[in-house]
Design a protein around this motif. Structure first.
Motif, short mmCIF file in Angstrom:
data_model
loop_
_atom_site.label_atom_id
_atom_site.label_comp_id
_atom_site.label_asym_id
_atom_site.label_seq_id
_atom_site.Cartn_x
_atom_site.Cartn_y
_atom_site.Cartn_z
N ASN A 18 43.30 28.76 24.35
CA ASN A 18 43.88 30.09 24.72
C ASN A 18 42.84 30.59 25.57
OD1 ASN A 18 46.18 29.95 23.00
ND2 ASN A 18 44.87 30.73 21.31
N LYS A 19 41.99 30.01 26.38
CA LYS A 19 41.08 30.61 27.36
C LYS A 19 41.15 29.73 28.77
CE LYS A 19 37.93 31.48 23.60
NZ LYS A 19 36.37 31.10 23.06
N ILE A 38 47.94 17.07 31.08
CA ILE A 38 48.88 18.17 31.06
C ILE A 38 49.43 18.83 29.73
CG2 ILE A 38 50.89 19.13 31.97
CD1 ILE A 38 50.54 17.20 34.46
N ARG A 39 49.96 17.76 28.99
CA ARG A 39 50.62 17.86 27.69
C ARG A 39 49.37 18.68 26.71
NH1 ARG A 39 50.49 16.70 22.51
NH2 ARG A 39 48.75 15.18 22.72
N ALA A 62 49.20 22.32 24.84
CA ALA A 62 48.98 22.33 23.54
C ALA A 62 47.78 23.30 23.20
CB ALA A 62 48.63 21.00 22.98
N ASN A 63 46.80 23.37 24.02
CA ASN A 63 45.46 24.22 23.77
C ASN A 63 45.76 25.60 24.09
OD1 ASN A 63 43.05 23.98 22.45
ND2 ASN A 63 42.05 23.98 24.57
N ILE A 65 57.81 21.60 33.32
CA ILE A 65 58.70 22.64 32.98
C ILE A 65 59.09 22.58 31.68
CG2 ILE A 65 61.20 23.13 33.13
CD1 ILE A 65 61.01 22.65 36.33
N LYS A 66 59.16 21.09 30.91
CA LYS A 66 59.45 20.83 29.82
C LYS A 66 58.13 21.25 29.01
CE LYS A 66 62.21 16.68 30.66
NZ LYS A 66 62.15 15.22 30.76
N GLN A 67 56.98 21.38 29.17
CA GLN A 67 55.98 21.84 28.61
C GLN A 67 56.01 23.15 28.25
OE1 GLN A 67 54.12 19.03 27.28
NE2 GLN A 67 55.73 18.35 28.57
#
Length: 397
Positions: free
Chosen positions: A199-200, A251-252, A256-257, A394-396
């Protein structure tokens, strides 16, 4: 400047028309105006460049005879600063600048020209994932112009290997808060996927800013580099989690992070730079020039594994059938810095965070462009790969 521009090998909309025929269009358009077109081959691509031996004084006399005003479509507000000094130098010529995004500009110019309306004289644009070269330069809508007395001082690839002359080159990279971090906090792109940066991490929206998407698309294209950087960071081979390669996996994992997507580069630097912050953000290198004005406490990172970024160039073009061709050429020369590289019109482009690809122009940056570790701008592959990466992004969300 030693970066390489990988050429384009096919035409998107040319049908059965040959590459040779498409490259001949600019020559036919301009031969009647006393110009010559030099053709060369670089990285397998035939490059057609409009050259001229006309001096600034000659062009000024011709421009006064043309009358009217120079119409400029530009993605950069720097064109307005250059126009102000130009009109002081050449008081008989007026310049009108319209600021337009690259993709919107392509649609606008295409629609105008197809309707027989040739409005702009000069085009200043960033590349859009190879689309400017594919859809505008190869179609003869934007014409590369490089005067003889300036050409020899232009660094490659922008002299013979690129579709246009780049008046300045930037890139997207990580910025960090200098109040919080006394040392560079990130040395490897995969650092951003670790708990230390949950989240940073902030980024300007690549869906509205194609140059940001070019960075991530280039990571996908150079997935072997990303896989090697992963192993360097974690000491083991990457295990893909339903993705095609290490670029997509990055990217994934970034999403996720807890990746935060903001509207633009300024928003990213506002978020991490106004007060002490342990967050980092991906922003435009050229925004370093705004640090004092905006009150940001930030610095860019110029060396990230496996590569820092991909070049993002601001190109100058003549427009097809420019109504004020002589005045347009004169304005382009002005922005190039004229024959000696010292012309006042170059000043807005030669700033911290931007690099001018001329051997006779000293950079204002702490590092030279040749010292930056950048991937090549592979226009062909970017053009073919970007839509798929965009869909994946876009899917992420």
């Amino acid at each position: 400047m030693n970066t390489t521009f990988k050429g384009k090998s096919s035409l998107r909309k040319a049908g059965a028309t040959s590459v040779f025929s498409m490259l001949l269009i600019p020559a036919l358009l301009l031969s009647a105006c006393g110009n010559s077109t030099d053709s060369s081959v670089a990285n397998g691509q035939a490059v057609s460049t409009v050259t001229t031996s006309e001096t600034a004084d000659t062009l000024y006399q011709q421009a006064k005879e043309e009358g009217g005003k120079v119409v400029v479509y530009s993605t950069s507000g720097r064109a307005n600063d250059a126009a102000e000094t130009f009109m002081k130098q050449y008081p008989d010529i007026q310049v009108e600048v319209s600021k337009v995004k690259s993709d919107e500009m392509m649609d606008k110019v295409t629609n105008e020209q197809d309707a027989g309306q040739f409005n702009p004289d000069v085009i200043i644009t960033k590349e859009v994932s190879g689309a400017v070269g594919k859809e505008m330069v190869e179609q003869g809508r934007y014409l590369k112009y490089l005067p003889d007395d300036i050409a020899s001082k232009v660094d490659e690839p922008y002299r013979t290997q690129a579709p246009g002359y780049a008046n300045y080159v930037e890139f997207r990279t990580l910025f960090y808060n200098t109040d919080h971090y006394k040392q560079i906090p990130v040395t490897n792109w995969w650092d951003l996927t670790t708990p230390a940066f949950t989240n940073k991490v902030y980024v300007a929206d690549p869906l509205s800013s194609p140059a940001f998407m070019d960075l991530f698309t280039t990571m996908v294209i150079h997935s072997d580099d990303m896989a090697a950087a992963y192993k360097e960071k974690f000491g083991k081979d990457i295990q893909l989690q339903g993705t095609e390669n290490a670029g997509y996996e990055f990217i994934r994992q970034l999403f996720a992070n807890g990746l935060t997507v903001l509207k633009g580069s300024d928003d990213v630097l506002d978020a991490i730079g106004k007060t002490s912050s342990d967050a980092v953000g991906i922003a435009v290198s050229g925004d370093v020039s705004k640090v004092e004005e905006k009150g940001w406490h930030v610095q860019p990172i110029y060396d990230i594994q496996p590569k820092t970024a991909v070049p993002d160039a601001g190109y100058l073009y003549l427009a097809k059938q420019a109504p004020h061709e002589a005045a347009g050429k004169l304005f382009i020369r002005w922005m190039m810095g004229e024959a000696d590289g010292k012309g006042e019109g170059l000043a807005p482009f030669n700033e911290v965070g931007s690099w001018v690809p001329r051997s006779d122009v000293k950079t204002k940056n702490p590092v030279g462009f040749e010292q930056l570790h950048l991937w090549d701008f592979d226009a062909d592959t970017l053009y073919m790969t970007s839509p798929k990466v965009r869909d994946f992004w876009i899917k992420q969300k």
